[in-house]
Scaffold this motif. Structure first.
Motif, mmCIF file in Angstrom:
data_model
loop_
_atom_site.group_PDB
_atom_site.id
_atom_site.type_symbol
_atom_site.label_atom_id
_atom_site.label_comp_id
_atom_site.label_asym_id
_atom_site.label_seq_id
_atom_site.Cartn_x
_atom_site.Cartn_y
_atom_site.Cartn_z
ATOM 1 N N HIS A 71 0.800 -1.272 0.055
ATOM 2 C CA HIS A 71 -0.040 -0.063 -0.084
ATOM 3 C C HIS A 71 0.785 1.356 0.062
ATOM 4 O O HIS A 71 0.436 2.223 -0.642
ATOM 5 N N ARG A 72 1.846 1.222 0.585
ATOM 6 C CA ARG A 72 2.803 2.437 0.613
ATOM 7 C C ARG A 72 3.210 2.597 -0.947
ATOM 8 O O ARG A 72 3.618 3.756 -1.389
ATOM 9 N N MET A 73 3.744 1.575 -1.420
ATOM 10 C CA MET A 73 4.162 2.034 -3.006
ATOM 11 C C MET A 73 2.702 2.184 -3.664
ATOM 12 O O MET A 73 3.315 2.810 -4.792
ATOM 13 N N LYS A 74 1.707 1.919 -3.243
ATOM 14 C CA LYS A 74 0.756 2.363 -4.301
ATOM 15 C C LYS A 74 0.175 3.756 -4.022
ATOM 16 O O LYS A 74 -0.714 4.416 -4.700
ATOM 17 N N GLY A 75 0.883 4.345 -3.097
ATOM 18 C CA GLY A 75 0.731 5.831 -2.532
ATOM 19 C C GLY A 75 0.099 6.014 -1.644
ATOM 20 O O GLY A 75 -0.335 7.109 -1.519
ATOM 21 N N ASP A 76 -0.623 5.018 -0.813
ATOM 22 C CA ASP A 76 -1.571 5.463 0.106
ATOM 23 C C ASP A 76 -0.690 5.855 1.371
ATOM 24 O O ASP A 76 0.234 5.225 1.723
ATOM 25 N N ASN A 623 -1.304 -8.071 -8.143
ATOM 26 C CA ASN A 623 -2.271 -7.002 -7.420
ATOM 27 C C ASN A 623 -3.493 -7.521 -7.059
ATOM 28 O O ASN A 623 -4.057 -7.090 -6.267
ATOM 29 N N ARG A 624 -4.090 -8.232 -8.131
ATOM 30 C CA ARG A 624 -5.292 -8.963 -7.735
ATOM 31 C C ARG A 624 -5.262 -9.945 -6.420
ATOM 32 O O ARG A 624 -6.119 -9.926 -5.533
ATOM 33 N N LEU A 625 -4.359 -10.740 -6.531
ATOM 34 C CA LEU A 625 -3.958 -11.708 -5.451
ATOM 35 C C LEU A 625 -3.973 -10.954 -4.009
ATOM 36 O O LEU A 625 -4.522 -11.198 -2.960
ATOM 37 N N LEU A 626 -3.308 -9.908 -4.162
ATOM 38 C CA LEU A 626 -3.074 -9.076 -2.852
ATOM 39 C C LEU A 626 -4.160 -8.248 -2.520
ATOM 40 O O LEU A 626 -4.488 -8.423 -1.322
ATOM 41 N N GLU A 627 -5.003 -7.734 -3.593
ATOM 42 C CA GLU A 627 -6.070 -7.315 -2.984
ATOM 43 C C GLU A 627 -7.323 -8.283 -2.338
ATOM 44 O O GLU A 627 -7.884 -7.844 -1.476
ATOM 45 N N GLU A 628 -6.981 -9.604 -2.737
ATOM 46 C CA GLU A 628 -7.835 -10.630 -2.195
ATOM 47 C C GLU A 628 -7.304 -11.416 -0.916
ATOM 48 O O GLU A 628 -7.853 -12.457 -0.497
ATOM 49 N N PHE A 629 -6.112 -10.724 -0.587
ATOM 50 C CA PHE A 629 -5.371 -11.458 0.876
ATOM 51 C C PHE A 629 -4.799 -12.677 0.533
ATOM 52 O O PHE A 629 -4.618 -13.519 1.601
#
Length: 883
Positions: A71-76, A623-629
């Motif tokens: 999430h940090r790398m995503k800019g959050d 990204n999809r897999l991380l979004e889905e934990f």
């Protein structure tokens, strides 16, 4: 951070501390509040200050760090707040053992000295835990590090207690609690583990008073008879109908007690007559309440009997049982003894058999708190992952019992209640009072007990952010985003955080609950010191490196499932780190003296377009897999791409062009793919990726947009670039090379020897551009690329089938063995084809699966059918046609 070159071998010890210090010095772990962005927040489950981190902590830290770094790398704006727990009973046990080694008890040194000694231990332990977390590479915000006994959490605890007390949701009363004679404290139901024990059922005569006869009762704990206040029978039990209202005598002490009727009696248990011991049994307590019977407590806090036991005053409970049974037998009152298996409560901390005991304790009335906590899960405001634990949570919450929160300890949050010596009333306030709130007497005494550790832990998501004050952190970072923890504390902690979070703030404490499994050894056994299979995470870091440990903990993991770990798995992690290091070192050493630009040239060769297409799809999947934990799957995807497609194939193909003057340079694509791969892998293996990325980017053209660290570089996302044609072509070439290599290995051909090979294909144009790659990577010379094969191969030649391509090798073949091999492969293909046909005939699958997935399955079916056809042709050639 920049270094001129990568050393020959990757040495984690030379890298990790230096890299971590670089991150700290740069302040990357501390988020900046930006109200235009939604933050991502995790509050770290606080480890107990009882010793060192174990593998469970390492798994927690790794999974949470993956989410945080992503999430940090995503800019959050990303906050991971570190913390530690005072762990009341557990820490007190540790310090008491230290005192015992010196021949002392806590009572010998007094409460104040004991608290000071425990504080000293906690401070040292807290620092050790933080240092160990840093060794694992956790990127939490150390400027917000919090301890459960810090002033902020203490104020939150006291405020919560007072508020709940004023609402009638905290009360003090005499109830049956679980008492640990060793720890000398009450335990909640969750702190008591029930173990099936092979015991006995003792049938004992209670003589009638004033008339002949007796009633036989059956009990597993005969020593508790001295606390009996009645014998109960079921009102519909005809055997005892005439005895209800009469009186019997307790053996030995001859105290008269009534025979009563109550529907709670189980007529099928024992004799159907139940001795009622309300001070030492929860069911008996409820019966006694209904019948206005007194409580007779027969035990002292150390589980020895008191004067209510008559001649057994001072006896240990189990010594009393032994002597009492002999006496009853001698007096003719022991009718029989039966084997009986029953669940016996044990203290989860020290293993001592707990004693149900009626005493004055503080309780939380949980039903009103549980109702909104049930609703937020049912409505989907909070999602529990994996889904099956939602049912477990709801079942427990819907049947929740009041929570005993007082503990007879010296270490912890002191209960904010003061008792007046004059009027006898209780003052409950946030600030320490100097007089009774009811009569103004200064003669008040604070309750000596402390609160259950889980009471303060239950406030953790909001107390760490400043509640009860209206702080900027609380307004911005609360509710938090994810609570990641082990499934075995779903009730201990998660449920209580939801209840108390909603009660105190009016909001849910977090949006998602991710429950990981427990760490087990490679055989699936629980790790324990007695089994000798415990793995120390910090020793593993020293031996394999932090990245290797993190890699091995996550690989294969999934929500709610236990995680097997072995030295072999950690060696695999280390091997992967070394593979990545060596490949990166090759790429960096292949770069020209002048800086390499980031832009890719036009008209790229097919292998370049192939790897870029694969890279883009990888970014989308990860990204999809991380979004889905699905952390284990995400890591596996990156691992397979980096090791298999990039290192084993693309770099090897690039070497051919680098050694071939006049060929288009693969350097731009090598650099692009390596740099993006490092960013994809960074959340999983942060140290090695930072070290390589720093070296790689130092050789690239300066770019003002490029950050100083990989951890704040943007995480790769799909650009939509796909090249199906390049993927199909390269898949064919890779399969051709792999098939020839496998055949060579099976035939044990000297790796240095080159083979003459004939490749028969309809589309020779798809293979011809890769002639040099096949020759070098499969050790082939000469190579003939020809049209479809029309004649059987020469005797002794081996035919390999790759899709529609036939590969003929001059390798002697055992005809019988070759037929057997092909038959087995044919059966396997038939099974695979049947499975694919069934799946593609499933309308539910076709309706729900993404079109790309459906098309991929259809492609698998076509390839399998083509291969089956080729095998049938080859079997015919071998003289054994199949239809």
């Amino acid at each position: 951070m920049h270094r001129l070159d990568l050393p020959k071998a990757y040495e984690p010890r030379e890298v990790e501390d230096r890299v971590y210090r670089f991150w700290l010095d740069k302040g990357y772990f501390t988020p900046k509040i930006d109200h235009s962005k939604k933050p991502f927040t995790i509050i770290m489950p606080p480890p107990n200050v009882t010793g060192e981190l174990h593998l469970g902590h390492a798994l927690t830290a790794t999974l949470e760090d993956i989410m945080i770094r992503w999430h940090r790398m995503k800019g959050d704006p990303t906050l991971w707040l570190p913390s530690t727990d005072h762990a009341g009973i557990a820490t007190q046990v540790v310090v008491e053992r230290q005192l015992a080694a010196e021949g002392k008890t806590r009572h010998d040194i007094g409460r104040e000295a004991f608290e000071k000694r425990t504080w000293d231990w906690a401070i040292k332990c807290r620092q050790r835990i933080n240092d160990q977390h840093k060794k694992l590479g956790v990127s939490c915000d150390w400027t917000r590090d919090t301890f459960t006994l810090d002033p902020g959490p203490v104020r939150a605890v006291v405020t919560t207690f007072v508020n709940l007390y004023k609402k009638g949701l905290i009360y003090r009363g005499e109830r049956i609690i679980n008492w640990c004679p060793r720890c000398q404290t009450a335990l909640s139901d969750l702190e008591t583990s029930h173990k099936d024990t092979n015991g006995h059922l003792y049938h004992i005569k209670y003589p009638m008073v004033g008339q002949p006869g007796h009633v036989i009762v059956a009990t597993t704990r005969p020593e508790t008879m001295f606390g009996d206040v009645a014998v109960a029978v079921h009102p519909e039990e005809k055997r005892y109908a005439d005895l209800v209202g009469k009186t019997v005598a307790i053996p030995v002490i001859n105290r008269a007690i009534p025979v009563i009727a109550d529907e709670a009696v189980d007529r099928s248990f024992g004799t159907g007559a139940l001795k009622i011991t309300p001070a030492h049994d929860p069911v008996d307590f409820e019966i006694a309440q209904r019948h206005n019977l007194p409580l007779v407590n027969i035990m002292k806090s150390d589980a020895s009997l008191n004067r209510e036991a008559g001649p057994y005053d001072g006896y240990d409970r189990f010594d009393c049982r032994k002597d009492l049974l002999s006496r009853l037998e001698r007096d003719g009152l022991l009718v029989k003894i039966e084997p009986h298996t029953h669940a016996v409560g044990h203290c989860m901390r020290c293993g001592t058999v707990v004693e149900p005991w009626a005493s004055q304790q503080w309780f939380v009335r949980t039903k009103p708190l549980a109702e909104p906590a049930i609703e937020v899960v049912k409505s989907g405001q909070i999602t529990i992952i994996p889904e099956q634990f939602q049912k477990v949570y709801l079942n427990w919450m819907e049947n929740i019992r009041d929570w005993c929160i007082s503990r007879q300890l010296w270490w912890g949050h002191r209960i904010p209640a003061w008792y007046c010596d004059d009027c006898g009333k209780t003052t409950v306030v946030v600030e320490k009072p100097d007089k009774c709130a009811h009569c103004s007497s200064p003669r008040i005494q604070q309750d000596p007990d402390v609160l259950d550790t889980w009471f303060s832990s239950g406030l953790w998501p909001h107390s760490t952010l400043g509640w009860p004050d209206d702080t900027e952190d609380l307004r911005y970072f609360y509710p938090t985003t994810v609570m990641e923890t082990a499934y075995d504390i779903l009730f201990f902690w998660v449920a209580r955080m939801i209840m108390l979070g909603i009660e105190n703030t009016g909001q849910i404490p977090f949006r998602w609950v991710y429950l990981h499994g427990l760490i087990r050894d490679e055989k699936g056994a629980k790790m324990s010191k007695t089994r000798g299979n415990v793995i120390n995470p910090l020793e593993s870091v020293d031996k394999y490196g932090a990245d290797a440990l993190r890699f091995s903990l996550v690989l294969g993991t999934s929500a709610g499932n236990d995680v097997p770990l072995s030295s072999g798995k950690m060696e695999s992690g280390r091997n992967f780190a070394n593979k990545l290091w060596n490949a990166s070192r090759y790429v960096i050493r292949s770069l020209p003296e002048e800086p390499v630009g980031a832009a890719l040239p036009p008209d790229l060769p097919v292998e370049d377009r192939w790897i870029l297409s694969r890279l883009d799809q990888l970014a989308a999947r990860v990204n999809r897999l991380l979004e889905e934990f699905r952390f284990g799957e995400a890591e596996a995807e990156v691992y397979e791409f980096v090791w298999g497609e990039f290192c084993d194939w693309y770099i090897e193909l690039a070497k051919i062009r680098l050694n071939q003057p006049g060929s288009p340079s693969p350097v731009p694509v090598l650099v692009h793919t390596l740099e993006a791969s490092l960013r994809l892998l960074h959340p999983f293996m942060p140290f090695i990726t930072e070290e390589i990325w720093q070296n790689l980017t130092s050789r690239m053209t300066p770019d003002a947009r490029r950050p100083d660290s990989i951890m704040i570089a943007p995480y790769p996302v799909s650009t939509g670039f796909t090249d199906a044609e390049a993927e199909n072509e390269m898949s064919l070439i890779i399969d051709i090379i792999r098939s020839i290599r496998n055949a060579r290995a099976e035939a044990k051909i000297d790796p240095a020897k080159k083979l003459e090979v004939r490749i028969h294909a309809k589309r020779q144009s798809a293979i011809e551009p890769h002639r040099r790659a096949i020759e070098i990577l499969a050790r082939v010379q000469p190579l003939h690329i020809m049209g479809p094969r029309k004649e059987p191969p020469a005797d002794g030649a081996q035919v390999l089938h790759v899709g529609e391509v036939d590969i003929v090798l001059p390798v002697a073949v055992d005809i019988s063995a070759e037929k057997q091999r092909l038959e087995l492969e044919r059966e396997s293909l038939q099974t695979r084809i049947a499975g694919l046909q069934t799946r593609l005939a499933d309308q539910t699958f076709l309706a729900k699966a993404p079109p790309a997935v459906v098309e991929k399955e259809r492609g698998k079916l076509r390839d399998s059918e083509t291969r089956l056809s080729k095998i049938d042709e080859r079997l015919k050639e071998l003289g054994r046609a199949r239809t």
